[in-house]
Design an enzyme around this catalytic site. Structure first.
Site, PDB file in Angstrom:
ATOM      1  N   GLU A 162     -13.876 -28.293  73.877  1.00 24.63           N
ATOM      2  CA  GLU A 162     -13.013 -29.460  74.071  1.00 24.63           C
ATOM      3  C   GLU A 162     -12.591 -30.047  72.735  1.00 24.63           C
ATOM      4  O   GLU A 162     -11.481 -30.569  72.593  1.00 24.63           O
ATOM      5  CB  GLU A 162     -13.730 -30.521  74.918  1.00 24.63           C
ATOM      6  N   HIS A 166     -20.697 -33.666  86.073  1.00 25.08           N
ATOM      7  CA  HIS A 166     -19.321 -33.297  86.431  1.00 25.08           C
ATOM      8  C   HIS A 166     -18.677 -34.317  87.367  1.00 25.08           C
ATOM      9  O   HIS A 166     -17.753 -33.996  88.096  1.00 25.08           O
ATOM     10  CB  HIS A 166     -19.293 -31.925  87.115  1.00 25.08           C
TER      11      HIS A 166
END
Lengths: 328, 447
Positions: A60, A129
């Site tokens: 990321e 998540h």
């Protein structure tokens, strides 16, 4: 107007902008052949090719860093973070680089990038998540935070975000992808920083965003049968926040409840309440402003506990009843 | 710590009760569980028991006033406690809610449960009338420093505002020139809400215009809850229900003969004599079985025809009028109805009727025969559709057969009032004819 899903509306916004402006490209993990973790970019690789649908390694930091750099040299990147939880890995390029560059260079550099990130619980994806981390992003000057709740809003706001000259964190609640709604065929945009009154009412103002807008609307239906008239205000853009619209609504109803899925402590409900207490609406409050937010726990894996950790329709109904009837 | 005496909530949507009488005065000793107050709710007068044993103190609501439920109305002092132990003692203006809040606070777990005090600290606490169990201690014992710190802290927690009010209420109070401390707050813990200010403002306006009575009145009797309720219900019924009245005169000869025989049996059996009302309840219930429209209610959805026949009997008591109910009167014997009626009348006169005993009536009988009233009309008890007004038995010469023979017979006038919206005159007449048939020929009840 044709009805399409939220997922389709996000894709349509990206596709239309990429056709219109060749500087726009999409970068992220598994967004090409696989079509993205939630299938949003399915088929885009075929139309735009690997030059504009850029698949990255699992980093990321690299996605956001590359997007920020590309934006500074004149491109219009859309970065997709597979789950909002992973934006934490990219905080350095986002917070210290992208958010600051325009200010530090006196406006000579702009960072017109969008980071799309699916947020929230409800899919059994557990603690790493399922988070709603928008408050962390709202705290950083130089970043805009958008969290649309309907297919119409998400398309209009994504187009505006792509055209904006600042880094925009674009929060898409996972459970909304299947949500259907009317979206016009012709091009339109929705300005950032403008709230939308999703339901008019006179007894209480409920401010909520994303999936909570839908839950608040369901709660309003139930309460309407009891004679409680609820106004649901969706800020749509959490930063900059449209305090004016919320303030006007509170002035009218005299009561306010803020509902969000993000945990309560230091959540944006507190920010909205503080903002309202700084406006003339304060003198119209006939009950304490209240928050209904996620419990201060990591999202549990067990589905029952997962549902219990975030506000549900029934919780909203009860909270509104309590406020309106002065029973808290 | 004095025990707060909290007015219990007896009904789900109840906000206040009317205090009729304090059975104990301030300073008197009470036992836990002993009745201390007589209160009146919408329908029922009941007693409130003492929550603890001790001396009754600091009564915040007197007699003939409304008191809010779930709030402190007085305190009970344990042995060795005095008025000085009361939270916020001395200040007459201290609203109950503040007191309550403090007791709630003190009900929280203490930091130092059961810690003992140094002799100096103990003496200081006694002088200052402090409850040692409330004082947090730094070390193992409560010391002088702890007492000083506690006193200092106590000084600091004075509420910033005297009258709790919402921001909207404050704004309105200044806009409309209403003094906040004159407004009774309806919000949590007595907080003044916007609506309270608006109400006070309109009261003020009314006073200003001067709706003072222009006649000299002797004494104004405060409206009891029951009186108010009777007034509201009957006004509504009289205004909203188109009443029609049908009157018949009934020959009670057979009924009285039958009642006499029953009473002889009752005396032999050792039970109480059967009253005319008991006899009528049974007969009306019998007649209603074939005339369901008179055992019905007009609702928004339509006409609700009740399966049960529950006969209400109006009973006059000192404060007004109460209708106690004989459920399923069509399935009970006259003896059972009679016993129940005697019990209900006694309970009504003592103000001890329970909610169940006054609810669910589907038809009402009002008998003023004992006052010698010949005939009268009555107002329907909503949501019922009919009421039977019964006059006195009067011996009269009447024609008893087709040979024009005259005999003296006990005659009684009954007036049936019905709601014309669902009961037409002919329907009411048919019922009344059936009723007269059974009243004049009690054998029908056996058939």
């Amino acid at each position: 107007m044709p009805e399409i899903t939220y997922r389709q509306a996000v894709k349509d916004a990206m596709v239309e902008e990429m056709r219109r402006d060749e500087r726009v490209f999409l970068i992220g993990e598994d967004i090409g052949t696989y079509g993205g973790a939630f299938g949003v970019s399915a088929g885009m690789l075929e139309e735009f090719g690997p030059e504009r649908i850029v698949e990255t390694p699992i980093s990321e930091d690299a996605i956001v860093g590359a997007a920020a750099g590309a934006a500074m040299i004149g491109m219009r990147p859309i970065a997709e973070i597979m789950f909002m939880d992973f934006i934490l890995l990219a905080m350095e390029p986002l917070v210290n680089q992208a958010a600051k560059a325009r200010y530090m260079f006196g406006g000579k550099a702009t960072v017109p990038m969008v980071i799309r990130m699916p947020s929230g619980s409800g899919t059994g994806a557990a603690a790493q998540h399922s988070q709603s981390l928008e408050t962390i992003l709202m705290h950083i000057p130089g970043i805009k935070v958008v969290a649309p709740s309907t297919p119409y809003d998400v398309k209009g706001l994504l187009i505006s975000s792509i055209r904006d000259l600042n880094p925009v964190c674009f929060v898409e609640h996972k459970l909304l992808y299947k949500e259907k709604g009317e979206v016009p065929d012709e091009e339109y945009t929705i300005p950032l920083g403008v709230a939308d009154i999703k339901r008019e009412g006179s007894d209480i103002t409920v401010v909520s965003s994303g999936i909570m807008v839908h839950k608040s609307l369901k709660a309003s239906e139930i309460l309407a049968d009891e004679g409680i008239s609820v106004e649901v205000v969706d800020p749509r853009t959490l930063k900059p926040l449209d305090v004016d619209t919320i303030s006007k609504s509170v002035k009218k109803t005299g009561r306010m409840l803020v509902v969000h899925e993000a945990v309560k402590t230091a959540g944006w409900a507190g920010e909205i309440m503080a903002s309202i207490s700084e406006t003339p609406a304060w003198d119209y409050l006939d009950a304490p402003m209240r928050r209904l937010a996620g419990k201060d726990v990591p999202i549990p894996y067990n589905p029952k506990l997962e549902a219990a950790a975030v506000p549900q329709v029934d919780d909203i109904v009860q909270e509104i009843r309590a406020i309106v009837h002065n029973k808290y | 710590m004095p025990t707060p005496f909290i007015m219990p909530k007896m009904d789900m949507d109840q906000e206040s009760v009317f205090i009729v009488e304090w059975l104990k005065k301030e300073g008197e000793l009470v036992e836990k569980g002993e009745p201390v107050i007589i209160v009146e709710t919408d329908k029922i007068t009941s007693e409130v028991e003492a929550p603890a044993s001790g001396k009754l103190a600091h009564i915040l609501y007197g007699e003939n006033v409304e008191a809010p439920v779930t709030e402190v109305i007085a305190y009970i002092l344990a042995e060795g406690e005095s008025e000085a132990d009361l939270p916020d003692s001395g200040t007459q203006t201290a609203p109950a809610e503040e007191v309550l809040e403090e007791t709630e606070e003190s009900a929280q777990p203490k930091e130092t449960p059961g810690k003992i005090a140094t002799p100096l600290a103990a003496r200081m606490a006694k002088e200052k009338n402090l409850d040692l169990s409330l004082i947090p201690a730094e070390g193992e014992k409560i010391t002088k420093d702890d007492i000083v710190a506690y006193l200092k802290e106590g000084d600091q927690v004075q509420p910033r505002v005297k009258t709790p009010a919402t921001p909207a209420a404050r704004r309105l109070s200044s806009e409309r020139d209403v003094a906040l401390d004159q407004v009774e707050g309806s919000g949590p813990r007595g907080r003044v809400q916007a609506a309270d200010v608006l109400e006070a403002a309109s009261d003020q306006k009314a006073k200003f215009i001067g709706i003072e009575p222009s006649f000299a009145s002797g004494e104004t009797v405060p409206l009891s809850n029951m009186r108010r309720r009777i007034a509201d219900r009957l006004t509504a019924s009289y205004q909203e229900t188109p009443h029609i009245y049908l009157t018949v005169e009934v020959d009670m000869f057979e009924a009285e003969q039958s009642r006499k025989r029953m009473n002889t049996l009752a005396v032999e059996e050792g039970s109480s004599p059967i009253s005319v009302t008991a006899y009528l309840v049974r007969t009306v219930a019998w007649a209603l079985k074939g005339h369901s429209m008179l055992n019905a209610s007009l609702t928004d959805e339509g006409i609700a025809v009740w399966e049960d026949i529950n006969i209400g009997v109006a009973t006059s008591i000192d404060e007004g009028l109460i209708v106690s109910v004989i459920p399923n009167a069509d399935r009970q014997s006259i003896r059972e109805i009679n016993q129940k009626l005697r019990y209900l009348t006694k309970q009504a006169r003592e103000g001890a009727l329970t909610r169940e005993e006054v609810q669910g009536g589907t038809f009402t009988i009002s008998n003023l025969g004992m006052y010698g009233i010949q005939s009268f009309t009555a107002i329907i008890n909503p949501p019922q559709s009919a009421i039977l007004a019964v006059g006195a038995l009067k011996r009269k010469p009447i024609v008893v057969d087709d040979q024009d023979n005259i005999a003296v017979r006990p005659m009684m006038i009954m007036t049936l009032g019905v709601d014309h919206r669902l009961v037409d005159g002919a329907v009411a007449a048919a019922f009344l004819a059936e009723l007269v048939k059974a009243v004049e020929n009690p054998e029908y009840l056996l058939m």
